[in-house]
Design a protein around this motif. Structure first.
Motif, PDB file in Angstrom:
ATOM      1  N   ILE A 439      47.869  38.247  51.761  1.00 39.38           N
ATOM      2  CA  ILE A 439      47.849  36.833  51.089  1.00 39.38           C
ATOM      3  C   ILE A 439      46.770  37.166  50.165  1.00 39.38           C
ATOM      4  O   ILE A 439      46.908  36.588  48.989  1.00 39.38           O
ATOM      5  CB  ILE A 439      47.475  35.910  52.195  1.00 39.38           C
ATOM      6  CG1 ILE A 439      48.683  35.673  53.067  1.00 39.38           C
ATOM      7  CG2 ILE A 439      46.920  34.649  51.413  1.00 39.38           C
ATOM      8  CD1 ILE A 439      47.984  34.648  54.347  1.00 39.38           C
ATOM      9  N   SER A 440      45.703  37.660  50.199  1.00 40.12           N
ATOM     10  CA  SER A 440      44.596  37.936  49.382  1.00 40.12           C
ATOM     11  C   SER A 440      45.063  38.963  48.336  1.00 40.12           C
ATOM     12  O   SER A 440      44.578  38.574  47.035  1.00 40.12           O
ATOM     13  CB  SER A 440      43.545  38.635  50.136  1.00 40.12           C
ATOM     14  OG  SER A 440      43.906  39.852  50.540  1.00 40.12           O
ATOM     15  N   LEU A 441      46.020  39.881  48.625  1.00 33.65           N
ATOM     16  CA  LEU A 441      46.478  40.630  47.329  1.00 33.65           C
ATOM     17  C   LEU A 441      47.080  39.951  46.270  1.00 33.65           C
ATOM     18  O   LEU A 441      47.476  40.263  45.262  1.00 33.65           O
ATOM     19  CB  LEU A 441      46.913  41.946  47.883  1.00 33.65           C
ATOM     20  CG  LEU A 441      46.092  43.148  48.322  1.00 33.65           C
ATOM     21  CD1 LEU A 441      46.904  44.164  49.267  1.00 33.65           C
ATOM     22  CD2 LEU A 441      45.080  43.596  47.770  1.00 33.65           C
ATOM     23  N   THR A 442      47.976  38.731  46.793  1.00 29.39           N
ATOM     24  CA  THR A 442      48.488  37.951  45.799  1.00 29.39           C
ATOM     25  C   THR A 442      47.681  37.479  44.714  1.00 29.39           C
ATOM     26  O   THR A 442      48.321  36.983  43.710  1.00 29.39           O
ATOM     27  CB  THR A 442      49.346  36.787  46.420  1.00 29.39           C
ATOM     28  OG1 THR A 442      48.279  36.014  46.905  1.00 29.39           O
ATOM     29  CG2 THR A 442      50.319  37.266  47.335  1.00 29.39           C
ATOM     30  N   GLY A 443      46.233  37.761  44.847  1.00 30.21           N
ATOM     31  CA  GLY A 443      45.466  37.191  43.898  1.00 30.21           C
ATOM     32  C   GLY A 443      45.601  38.363  42.557  1.00 30.21           C
ATOM     33  O   GLY A 443      44.951  37.850  41.443  1.00 30.21           O
ATOM     34  N   ILE A 444      45.941  39.451  42.774  1.00 30.20           N
ATOM     35  CA  ILE A 444      45.845  40.441  41.575  1.00 30.20           C
ATOM     36  C   ILE A 444      46.961  39.924  40.775  1.00 30.20           C
ATOM     37  O   ILE A 444      46.689  39.925  39.487  1.00 30.20           O
ATOM     38  CB  ILE A 444      46.167  41.862  42.312  1.00 30.20           C
ATOM     39  CG1 ILE A 444      45.176  42.274  43.068  1.00 30.20           C
ATOM     40  CG2 ILE A 444      46.530  42.784  40.993  1.00 30.20           C
ATOM     41  CD1 ILE A 444      45.204  43.768  43.783  1.00 30.20           C
ATOM     42  N   PRO A 445      48.540  39.698  40.956  1.00 30.33           N
ATOM     43  CA  PRO A 445      49.226  39.335  39.972  1.00 30.33           C
ATOM     44  C   PRO A 445      48.791  37.849  39.434  1.00 30.33           C
ATOM     45  O   PRO A 445      48.966  37.525  38.321  1.00 30.33           O
ATOM     46  CB  PRO A 445      50.467  39.109  40.729  1.00 30.33           C
ATOM     47  CG  PRO A 445      50.220  39.170  42.253  1.00 30.33           C
ATOM     48  CD  PRO A 445      49.004  40.147  42.504  1.00 30.33           C
ATOM     49  N   ALA A 446      48.179  37.014  40.319  1.00 32.19           N
ATOM     50  CA  ALA A 446      47.714  35.843  39.940  1.00 32.19           C
ATOM     51  C   ALA A 446      46.575  35.794  38.633  1.00 32.19           C
ATOM     52  O   ALA A 446      46.681  35.130  37.663  1.00 32.19           O
ATOM     53  CB  ALA A 446      47.057  34.963  41.040  1.00 32.19           C
ATOM     54  N   TYR A 447      45.698  36.950  39.032  1.00 34.06           N
ATOM     55  CA  TYR A 447      44.727  37.168  37.804  1.00 34.06           C
ATOM     56  C   TYR A 447      45.291  37.579  36.845  1.00 34.06           C
ATOM     57  O   TYR A 447      45.112  36.841  35.668  1.00 34.06           O
ATOM     58  CB  TYR A 447      43.955  38.287  38.384  1.00 34.06           C
ATOM     59  CG  TYR A 447      42.838  38.642  37.398  1.00 34.06           C
ATOM     60  CD1 TYR A 447      41.782  37.908  37.073  1.00 34.06           C
ATOM     61  CD2 TYR A 447      42.945  39.837  36.504  1.00 34.06           C
ATOM     62  CE1 TYR A 447      40.973  38.347  36.003  1.00 34.06           C
ATOM     63  CE2 TYR A 447      42.140  40.344  35.805  1.00 34.06           C
ATOM     64  CZ  TYR A 447      40.956  39.458  35.281  1.00 34.06           C
ATOM     65  OH  TYR A 447      39.881  39.935  34.360  1.00 34.06           O
ATOM     66  N   TYR A 448      46.449  38.360  36.813  1.00 28.65           N
ATOM     67  CA  TYR A 448      47.105  38.657  35.333  1.00 28.65           C
ATOM     68  C   TYR A 448      47.933  37.700  34.714  1.00 28.65           C
ATOM     69  O   TYR A 448      48.130  37.436  33.518  1.00 28.65           O
ATOM     70  CB  TYR A 448      47.823  39.912  35.481  1.00 28.65           C
ATOM     71  CG  TYR A 448      46.939  41.277  35.752  1.00 28.65           C
ATOM     72  CD1 TYR A 448      46.481  41.677  34.569  1.00 28.65           C
ATOM     73  CD2 TYR A 448      46.674  41.730  36.938  1.00 28.65           C
ATOM     74  CE1 TYR A 448      45.607  42.864  34.762  1.00 28.65           C
ATOM     75  CE2 TYR A 448      46.011  42.699  36.918  1.00 28.65           C
ATOM     76  CZ  TYR A 448      45.229  43.486  35.874  1.00 28.65           C
ATOM     77  OH  TYR A 448      44.311  44.564  36.064  1.00 28.65           O
ATOM     78  N   ILE A 449      48.656  36.917  35.614  1.00 30.67           N
ATOM     79  CA  ILE A 449      49.210  35.544  35.020  1.00 30.67           C
ATOM     80  C   ILE A 449      48.684  34.600  34.370  1.00 30.67           C
ATOM     81  O   ILE A 449      48.942  34.098  33.191  1.00 30.67           O
ATOM     82  CB  ILE A 449      50.380  35.144  36.071  1.00 30.67           C
ATOM     83  CG1 ILE A 449      51.326  36.384  36.539  1.00 30.67           C
ATOM     84  CG2 ILE A 449      51.034  33.979  35.758  1.00 30.67           C
ATOM     85  CD1 ILE A 449      52.033  36.079  37.867  1.00 30.67           C
ATOM     86  N   PHE A 450      47.602  34.180  35.207  1.00 33.56           N
ATOM     87  CA  PHE A 450      46.772  33.008  34.974  1.00 33.56           C
ATOM     88  C   PHE A 450      45.763  33.217  33.791  1.00 33.56           C
ATOM     89  O   PHE A 450      45.204  32.326  33.049  1.00 33.56           O
ATOM     90  CB  PHE A 450      46.402  32.161  36.169  1.00 33.56           C
ATOM     91  CG  PHE A 450      47.446  31.765  36.960  1.00 33.56           C
ATOM     92  CD1 PHE A 450      48.482  30.920  36.285  1.00 33.56           C
ATOM     93  CD2 PHE A 450      47.490  32.076  38.213  1.00 33.56           C
ATOM     94  CE1 PHE A 450      49.473  30.333  37.417  1.00 33.56           C
ATOM     95  CE2 PHE A 450      48.667  31.343  39.108  1.00 33.56           C
ATOM     96  CZ  PHE A 450      49.555  30.761  38.670  1.00 33.56           C
ATOM     97  N   ILE A 451      44.792  34.460  34.016  1.00 35.66           N
ATOM     98  CA  ILE A 451      43.545  34.665  33.508  1.00 35.66           C
ATOM     99  C   ILE A 451      43.925  35.757  32.084  1.00 35.66           C
ATOM    100  O   ILE A 451      43.557  35.287  30.876  1.00 35.66           O
ATOM    101  CB  ILE A 451      42.717  35.177  34.270  1.00 35.66           C
ATOM    102  CG1 ILE A 451      42.511  34.255  35.644  1.00 35.66           C
ATOM    103  CG2 ILE A 451      41.441  35.408  33.615  1.00 35.66           C
ATOM    104  CD1 ILE A 451      42.241  32.778  35.338  1.00 35.66           C
ATOM    105  N   VAL A 452      44.533  36.807  32.505  1.00 31.77           N
ATOM    106  CA  VAL A 452      44.626  37.838  31.342  1.00 31.77           C
ATOM    107  C   VAL A 452      45.849  37.570  30.391  1.00 31.77           C
ATOM    108  O   VAL A 452      45.473  37.594  29.044  1.00 31.77           O
ATOM    109  CB  VAL A 452      44.936  39.244  31.886  1.00 31.77           C
ATOM    110  CG1 VAL A 452      45.052  40.282  31.010  1.00 31.77           C
ATOM    111  CG2 VAL A 452      43.834  39.553  32.842  1.00 31.77           C
ATOM    112  N   PHE A 453      46.910  37.176  30.970  1.00 29.93           N
ATOM    113  CA  PHE A 453      47.857  36.787  30.080  1.00 29.93           C
ATOM    114  C   PHE A 453      47.476  35.598  29.093  1.00 29.93           C
ATOM    115  O   PHE A 453      47.584  34.634  29.441  1.00 29.93           O
ATOM    116  CB  PHE A 453      49.501  36.605  30.590  1.00 29.93           C
ATOM    117  CG  PHE A 453      50.538  36.433  30.158  1.00 29.93           C
ATOM    118  CD1 PHE A 453      51.020  37.127  28.935  1.00 29.93           C
ATOM    119  CD2 PHE A 453      50.948  34.979  29.991  1.00 29.93           C
ATOM    120  CE1 PHE A 453      52.201  37.083  28.291  1.00 29.93           C
ATOM    121  CE2 PHE A 453      52.187  34.848  29.217  1.00 29.93           C
ATOM    122  CZ  PHE A 453      52.837  35.887  28.255  1.00 29.93           C
TER     123      PHE A 453
END
Length: 482
Positions: A439-453
């Motif tokens: 559950i916590s590691l879903t934060g990694i794709p979320a970071y790239y989708i919502f913050i970096v991209f």
């Protein structure tokens, strides 16, 4: 860009008073102590100090574990005192991980907190509040589940309303509720010690009986103990609102941890003057059993004290972690509106209410406890990482001004303890902890989708911009230092 032109919005549609709109420094030493004590002492010490006696095997060893966990928690608290005085930003774990290890690690911690740990934790302590406040009304029958959930909803709503309305009133209520907790603990300790001085020592004879000590259970006893002391870190979530943080933060932490450790150890001593280890394990609510044996009818008051204690934990938790969402929004990791402040009340209204819908969904949708089991070990992982960050920054940022500095062995011992507890969780229940990690590691794709991209479609930017503006108008909030 997702930012909005707040000047045009606020001058035309919001009646902004003169002066700065900012979070005021309203947290004094007394309020700081009440935040820490009021959040640490929840329902646990009144209901179930069972995990420690069950896994330590004897009365004497259980008291040793209580003291040792208090000392270890003090080590963690002192490490956080250094972090809080050298990095004078609100946000707690999130801010320290961000400073030491960068935005990705901080976002993963924030993500786990936002989607699971905080709403589940708030829902569980609120359920305890709902159950215990209704218990005297329904005695001797059981309390209906629907009544508990409706009362719990009322409790959560009132805490969120209060935190949105006034920082001063929130802090004053916290001082009052902390006083109620200490009074409740005193009502247990004083008669218990009186019994002890009268010679009620039969349960302490052979207290360190080695035949019953189970070394394999010790790590689990420590886990229960550290969980009971958890909450010493909450003052660090509101550093920017603390008066003279360089003095107040270390002082509040040391005073609070001394008081809590004394309360916990003496409360357990009091329990053992009336109950044997076996009786304590058999009781569903230890404080109620204790009061029934010593005080007769007065035991009816114990559930009221437990519910007030839970309410204090709800209030302290919400006050603290709303500031983490506020700090994360300011860093660009959450929607911009969460870093805005009410123009007259100077409270971070959007950051306070962001957990409200998710907490209510969890409350009515079922098994919060399994979610908390999935996620509780992550709390220790992130605290361990934050304290490891203190050691790391001693070498990477030696120039950082540290008004309060602890010997390096203190954060080293504490971070080792945190990682040991995480390892213990993995060892004892690999499936549950594995799900929590996933559950916590879903934060990694979320970071790239919502913050970096940053190539977000224009319609999405326009939509988020209009939602932001609408929320600003509805809640009457503007960015700080307007």
């Amino acid at each position: 860009q997702m930012s909005i032109s707040c000047d045009s919005l606020s001058t035309t549609q919001l009646n902004v008073p003169e002066g700065k709109v900012e979070l005021r420094k309203k947290v004094t030493l007394l309020r700081g102590i009440s935040i820490i004590i009021g959040t640490i002492i929840g329902a646990g010490i009144f209901i179930s100090p069972k995990g420690i006696i069950k896994n330590s095997g004897s009365v004497g060893m259980s008291l040793v574990v209580w003291i040792a966990c208090g000392v270890l928690s003090l080590f963690g608290a002192l490490s956080y005192a250094e972090l809080g005085t050298s990095i004078k930003k609100s946000g707690g774990h999130y801010t320290y991980i961000l400073e030491a290890f960068g935005p990705l690690a901080a976002f993963v911690q924030l993500w786990a907190d936002l989607i699971a740990i905080r709403p589940a934790g708030l829902a569980v302590i609120s359920l305890a509040f709902g159950r215990y406040i209704l218990e005297p009304i329904f005695m001797p029958c059981g309390v209906p589940e629907l009544a508990i959930k409706l009362t719990t909803t009322l409790g959560i709503t009132s805490v969120i309303y209060l935190n949105s309305m006034s920082v001063s009133w929130t802090a004053r209520l916290q001082i009052f509720l902390t006083g109620c907790k200490l009074l409740a603990v005193g009502i247990i300790i004083v008669p218990g010690l009186y019994q002890l001085f009268k010679g009620e020592t039969k349960n302490f004879q052979n207290a360190f009986e080695l035949q019953s000590v189970d070394l394999a259970g010790f790590p689990l006893a420590f886990y229960s103990g550290m969980y009971a002391y958890a909450g010493w870190f909450y003052l660090n979530f509101v550093t920017e609102e603390v008066e003279n943080p360089e003095r107040t933060v270390p002082l509040a932490i040391c005073i609070s941890m001394t008081i809590v450790t004394l309360c916990y150890v003496l409360t357990n001593v009091a329990y053992y003057t009336v109950m044997s280890a076996e009786e304590l394990l058999a009781s569903s609510a230890v404080a109620v059993t204790f009061a029934e044996r010593l005080m007769g009818k007065f035991s009816m008051a114990v559930p009221i004290f437990v519910s007030l204690s839970c309410f204090g934990s709800m209030n302290g938790c919400l006050f603290a972690f709303s500031r983490m969402f506020f700090a994360a929004s300011r860093e660009g990791h959450l929607p911009e509106v969460l870093s805005m402040i009410h123009i007259r009340r100077h409270t971070p209204v959007p950051a306070v209410i962001v957990l409200y819908p998710l907490t209510l969904v969890l409350l009515f949708s079922g098994d919060i406890y399994s979610l908390l089991n999935f996620m509780s070990f992550l709390r220790w992982l992130f605290i361990g990482v934050a304290v490891l960050g203190l050691i790391y920054m001693r070498y990477t940022r030696p120039e950082l001004h540290r008004p309060f500095k602890v010997p390096i062995f203190i954060p080293a011992v504490f971070s080792f303890t945190c990682f040991f507890m995480v390892f213990l969780s993995l060892y004892s229940d690999l499936v549950t902890t594995g799900i929590g990690f996933a559950i916590s590691l879903t934060g990694i794709p979320a970071y790239y989708i919502f913050i970096v991209f940053d190539r977000k479609p224009k319609w999405l930017l326009k939509l988020s911009d209009s939602i932001n503006r609408s929320l600003q108008i509805i809640m009457e909030v503007v960015p700080p230092e307007h």
